[in-house]
Scaffold this motif. Structure first.
Motif, PDB file in Angstrom:
ATOM      1  N   UNK A 115       0.820  -1.205   0.000  1.00  0.00           N
ATOM      2  CA  UNK A 115       0.000   0.000   0.000  1.00  0.00           C
ATOM      3  C   UNK A 115       0.859   1.262   0.000  1.00  0.00           C
ATOM      4  N   UNK A 116       1.982   1.226   0.732  1.00  0.00           N
ATOM      5  CA  UNK A 116       2.878   2.383   0.766  1.00  0.00           C
ATOM      6  C   UNK A 116       3.489   2.639  -0.600  1.00  0.00           C
ATOM      7  N   UNK A 117       3.852   1.573  -1.295  1.00  0.00           N
ATOM      8  CA  UNK A 117       4.397   1.716  -2.642  1.00  0.00           C
ATOM      9  C   UNK A 117       3.357   2.307  -3.582  1.00  0.00           C
ATOM     10  N   UNK A 118       2.134   1.814  -3.500  1.00  0.00           N
ATOM     11  CA  UNK A 118       1.054   2.356  -4.332  1.00  0.00           C
ATOM     12  C   UNK A 118       0.852   3.840  -4.056  1.00  0.00           C
ATOM     13  N   UNK A 119       0.836   4.226  -2.773  1.00  0.00           N
ATOM     14  CA  UNK A 119       0.641   5.618  -2.412  1.00  0.00           C
ATOM     15  C   UNK A 119       1.767   6.501  -2.935  1.00  0.00           C
ATOM     16  N   UNK A 120       2.992   5.984  -2.873  1.00  0.00           N
ATOM     17  CA  UNK A 120       4.146   6.749  -3.340  1.00  0.00           C
ATOM     18  C   UNK A 120       4.073   6.964  -4.847  1.00  0.00           C
ATOM     19  N   UNK A 121       3.751   5.903  -5.595  1.00  0.00           N
ATOM     20  CA  UNK A 121       3.652   6.011  -7.051  1.00  0.00           C
ATOM     21  C   UNK A 121       2.487   6.922  -7.434  1.00  0.00           C
ATOM     22  N   UNK A 122       1.397   6.825  -6.686  1.00  0.00           N
ATOM     23  CA  UNK A 122       0.233   7.694  -6.914  1.00  0.00           C
ATOM     24  C   UNK A 122       0.648   9.161  -6.801  1.00  0.00           C
ATOM     25  N   UNK A 123       1.363   9.497  -5.709  1.00  0.00           N
ATOM     26  CA  UNK A 123       1.769  10.877  -5.493  1.00  0.00           C
ATOM     27  C   UNK A 123       2.703  11.362  -6.591  1.00  0.00           C
ATOM     28  N   UNK A 124       3.649  10.529  -6.994  1.00  0.00           N
ATOM     29  CA  UNK A 124       4.583  10.915  -8.054  1.00  0.00           C
ATOM     30  C   UNK A 124       3.852  11.148  -9.376  1.00  0.00           C
ATOM     31  N   UNK A 125       2.864  10.297  -9.671  1.00  0.00           N
ATOM     32  CA  UNK A 125       2.097  10.449 -10.906  1.00  0.00           C
ATOM     33  C   UNK A 125       1.338  11.771 -10.913  1.00  0.00           C
ATOM     34  N   UNK A 126       0.773  12.149  -9.760  1.00  0.00           N
ATOM     35  CA  UNK A 126       0.033  13.403  -9.667  1.00  0.00           C
ATOM     36  C   UNK A 126       0.966  14.593  -9.826  1.00  0.00           C
TER      37      UNK A 126
END
Length: 273
Positions: A115-126
């Motif tokens: 979940x932390x990895x998903x959140x990190x990639x989500x933030x970078x994409x935004x």
């Protein structure tokens, strides 16, 4: 043996040999169904190609459907992870042995890392795609939010300054309503600041010290389609279209009252969120 007989015999032998050779060639052709690939004259020099069986047709590639079917989709995998996490948790609670608790904690930690990895990639994409960054429309940081709010207030005030040319305001109150005593001076202040005509209507016939020129209600709320039992109530009247615009019920701050008027008169639903 006479000469002519020898000649006849020789001719017959030649005929038999020729026939046998022909039959052998036909048999070979029927077995192969095509000229040999290494026949340079037939296939290469004449370039007859696929339709004369010089090139053997290649079988069409068929996808390995069995292999594809064996790979679960993402939803199935996610459901399996959720089911396993619930099972490990239930086992750890019902049978709290060190092994069961450790297994649950380890598996849960794996999912937290995921979940932390998903959140990190989500933030970078935004960050890298402005179309996905909602904070460009509604900032959340202190500095950006202050700038956005100042800009929004200036825009709202510009609208409020020209509002009186088209709109008036109805204020419904009751003498027995404690909230009306709080709301009345706020309505007076906002309408006075922007020069908006206000008509105060008493729902129980009692006076208001902030609106001495009030009138008593004679079914005005019912005609406007308003909730008849709730006071105070603020309604904007659109003189151009001849229709009421309910602003709200109960006590509102001056800023909230102005924000609601601004949004309901200037912004369509879904364009300011």
């Amino acid at each position: 043996m006479p000469r002519f007989e020898r000649r006849a015999l020789t001719a017959m032998i030649a005929l038999v040999l020729a026939s046998a050779s022909t039959q052998a060639a036909v048999a070979q052709a029927s077995e192969t169904s095509a000229p040999a690939e290494n026949d340079a004259f037939y296939c290469e020099e004449r370039k007859l190609g696929y339709w004369f069986y010089c090139t053997k047709p290649k079988p069409a590639h068929k996808p390995d459907t069995a292999a594809q079917a064996s790979l679960p989709d993402a939803v199935t995998r996610m459901e399996a992870i959720t089911a396993e996490l619930r099972e490990l948790k239930a086992r750890a609670i019902l049978e709290p042995t060190p092994a069961n608790v450790t297994a649950y904690v380890r598996f849960q930690r794996e999912q937290l890392d995921r979940a932390s990895l998903f959140s990190d990639v989500w933030q970078r994409a935004i960050w890298q795609d402005p179309d996905l960054d909602y904070t460009l429309q509604r900032p959340v940081s202190t500095l950006a939010k202050r700038q956005w709010q100042d800009s929004r207030t200036a825009e709202r005030n510009g609208v409020m300054a020209g509002l009186s040319a088209r709109y008036g305001l109805f204020y419904f109150f009751a003498q027995s309503c404690g909230a009306c005593e709080v709301m009345a001076p706020i309505v007076r202040s906002v309408t006075g600041t922007w020069g908006i005509t206000v008509r105060a209507i008493s729902t129980d016939g009692g006076p208001s010290r902030h609106f001495p020129n009030y009138i008593v209600e004679t079914n005005q709320r019912a005609k406007m389609g308003l909730e008849p039992k709730v006071t105070p109530a603020v309604v904007l009247w659109d003189a151009l279209k001849g229709r009421p615009i309910p602003i709200g019920y109960g006590v509102m701050s001056a800023d909230e009252l102005q924000d609601r008027i601004y949004l309901l008169t200037q912004k369509e639903a879904g364009h300011d969120y």
